[in-house]
Design a protein around this motif. Structure first.
Motif, PDB file in Angstrom:
ATOM      1  N   PRO A   2       0.831  -1.214   0.000  1.00  0.00           N
ATOM      2  CA  PRO A   2       0.000   0.000   0.000  1.00  0.00           C
ATOM      3  C   PRO A   2       0.859   1.254   0.000  1.00  0.00           C
ATOM      4  O   PRO A   2       1.964   1.274   0.540  1.00  0.00           O
ATOM      5  N   MET A   3       0.328   2.298  -0.656  1.00  0.00           N
ATOM      6  CA  MET A   3       1.050   3.568  -0.704  1.00  0.00           C
ATOM      7  C   MET A   3       1.068   4.214   0.673  1.00  0.00           C
ATOM      8  O   MET A   3       0.102   4.118   1.442  1.00  0.00           O
ATOM      9  N   ARG A   4       2.159   4.868   0.982  1.00  0.00           N
ATOM     10  CA  ARG A   4       2.265   5.563   2.256  1.00  0.00           C
ATOM     11  C   ARG A   4       1.365   6.793   2.275  1.00  0.00           C
ATOM     12  O   ARG A   4       1.136   7.417   1.244  1.00  0.00           O
ATOM     13  N   ARG A  30       9.340  18.712  -3.628  1.00  0.00           N
ATOM     14  CA  ARG A  30       8.640  18.888  -4.897  1.00  0.00           C
ATOM     15  C   ARG A  30       7.656  17.746  -5.158  1.00  0.00           C
ATOM     16  O   ARG A  30       6.521  17.968  -5.582  1.00  0.00           O
ATOM     17  N   GLY A  31       8.089  16.516  -4.888  1.00  0.00           N
ATOM     18  CA  GLY A  31       7.215  15.367  -5.128  1.00  0.00           C
ATOM     19  C   GLY A  31       5.944  15.413  -4.294  1.00  0.00           C
ATOM     20  O   GLY A  31       4.897  14.931  -4.738  1.00  0.00           O
ATOM     21  N   ARG A  32       6.028  15.986  -3.082  1.00  0.00           N
ATOM     22  CA  ARG A  32       4.837  16.072  -2.216  1.00  0.00           C
ATOM     23  C   ARG A  32       3.742  16.917  -2.861  1.00  0.00           C
ATOM     24  O   ARG A  32       2.553  16.672  -2.633  1.00  0.00           O
ATOM     25  N   LEU A  33       4.135  17.884  -3.669  1.00  0.00           N
ATOM     26  CA  LEU A  33       3.168  18.797  -4.276  1.00  0.00           C
ATOM     27  C   LEU A  33       2.389  18.155  -5.411  1.00  0.00           C
ATOM     28  O   LEU A  33       1.448  18.755  -5.932  1.00  0.00           O
ATOM     29  N   TYR A  34       2.757  16.920  -5.790  1.00  0.00           N
ATOM     30  CA  TYR A  34       2.052  16.218  -6.864  1.00  0.00           C
ATOM     31  C   TYR A  34       1.287  15.003  -6.350  1.00  0.00           C
ATOM     32  O   TYR A  34       0.781  14.218  -7.156  1.00  0.00           O
TER      33      TYR A  34
END
Length: 308
Positions: A2-4, A30-34
Motif C-alpha cells: 500500500p502507498m504511504r 517537490r514530489g509532495r506537491l504532486y
C-alpha cells in the motif's frame, strides 16, 4: 504494497490554498506537491481539496496567484457582490482578474485577464478581497450582457438601503456620461430603464414587459394601508388608481411554507380593502407574455373593484 500516507504539510499550508513557491520556501519536497490529496486549481497553486464549487472558493484558490494591483472583476465580482447574472454566466467557473493599465493582463488556464483604464473608486475590499466596486462591475458587464440583463443588474444595485442607493445612482449616472467605456451605448440604454426599489430579476422582467407593451409604469414595492391607516402589505408592482397589485412569485412562494401561508393572508387583507391581486410566475413571462399583458390590461381598464 500500500502507498504511504502523504506527509503532513507545515502550517499554515494545511489551512487552505497556497502557491508552489510558498511551499518550496517552507521546505515541502517537490514530489509532495504532486500527491493525489492536493488539488491544482490554477497553475502554481495547490489546495487541500477539489472544493471550488462556488465563486468565493474559486477566488480563495486564486489568491496565491494574485499580485499587487490585480483584483477580481466582471462576472466574478458580480457574484461576490451578490448581483444577479444570467444562468449561462452564473454557472461559468472562469475567474475574472483585472489589472489597471499599464499592468499586463494575466494569462492562466481557468482565469480571464483584463487590462482596465484607471478610475477613481474602481477597486474596493470585500471580505478582504480586492474587487471591482459594484458600479464598476455593472459597467464591466456591458461587454457580456444584453441591455435587459444590464437593467436587471442595475435594478439590483438600486435595491439597497437609501444612502447606498443614492450613492450608486449618482455613480451610475456619472459612469454613463463617459465616452471611453466599452459598450457605452448599451450602458446608456440600460440606465434609462433602471429603477430603484426592485427586489428580483423577475420583477424587473415583469416591469419591462408591461411598460414596453404600452401599459403605464407601475409603482415598485409600494406600501399599502387600510382605510384606518394600518399597514396591510408591501406589493411588488402597484397601480394605485386601479387598486391593482401585481405580485411576481418565484418558486420560494410555493416551496417555503411560511411564505405560502403569508401570501394567502396578505391577499385576503388586500381584497378586504378592495384591491385586486394578479399573480405572475416565470412561466407567464417566458411562455405567455402576451396573455399576461392582456390579463393586466383588462384589469386596468375595468377600474378599481367595488369596496366590500
Amino acid at each position: 504494497m500500500p502507498m504511504r500516507e502523504p506527509e503532513a504539510l507545515p502550517q499554515p499550508l494545511d489551512l487552505g490554498p497556497f502557491s508552489v513557491a510558498e511551499a518550496r520556501r517552507a521546505g515541502v519536497r517537490r514530489g509532495r506537491l504532486y500527491r493525489s490529496d492536493l488539488a491544482r486549481p490554477f497553475h502554481g497553486v495547490r489546495a487541500i481539496s477539489e472544493s471550488q464549487h462556488d465563486v468565493r472558493a474559486r477566488c480563495d484558490a486564486y489568491l496565491p496567484r494574485l499580485r499587487s494591483g490585480q483584483f477580481f472583476s466582471h462576472t466574478t465580482s458580480a457574484a461576490l457582490h451578490g448581483l444577479p447574472l444570467p444562468q449561462r454566466l452564473g454557472e461559468d467557473p472562469t475567474v475574472h482578474v483585472s489589472v489597471l493599465a499599464p499592468g499586463r493582463a494575466v494569462r492562466v488556464a481557468g482565469a480571464k485577464g483584463h487590462q482596465l483604464i484607471p478610475r477613481a473608486g474602481l477597486i474596493r475590499l470585500l471580505d478582504g478581497m480586492p474587487v471591482a466596486s459594484p458600479v464598476e462591475t455593472w459597467c464591466q458587464l456591458a461587454t457580456m450582457l444584453t441591455v435587459d440583463e444590464l437593467i436587471e443588474v442595475g435594478d439590483a444595485l438600486l435595491s439597497k438601503g437609501t444612502a447606498r442607493r443614492d450613492e450608486a445612482a449618482a455613480a451610475m449616472s456619472a459612469a454613463v456620461q463617459l465616452d471611453d467605456r466599452p459598450c457605452i451605448g448599451r450602458l446608456r440604454d440600460s440606465w434609462a430603464e433602471v429603477r430603484p426599489g426592485v427586489r428580483s430579476p423577475g420583477e424587473t422582467r415583469l416591469r419591462l414587459l408591461l411598460v414596453r407593451a404600452g401599459l403605464p409604469e407601475p409603482s415598485l414595492n409600494e406600501r399599502i394601508y387600510d382605510r384606518n391607516g394600518a399597514f396591510v402589505a408591501e406589493c411588488d408592482l402597484v397601480y394605485r388608481r386601479a387598486r391593482l397589485v401585481i405580485e411576481y412569485e418565484g418558486d420560494y412562494h410555493r416551496t417555503d411554507v411560511r411564505t405560502f401561508r403569508n401570501d394567502i393572508v396578505r391577499r385576503e387583507r388586500l381584497e378586504d380593502e378592495a384591491w385586486t391581486t394578479v399573480r405572475v410566475t416565470a412561466d407567464d413571462l417566458a411562455q405567455r407574455p402576451a396573455e399576461t399583458v392582456s390579463r393586466i390590461a383588462s384589469r386596468l381598464a375595468s377600474g378599481p373593484p367595488a369596496p366590500r
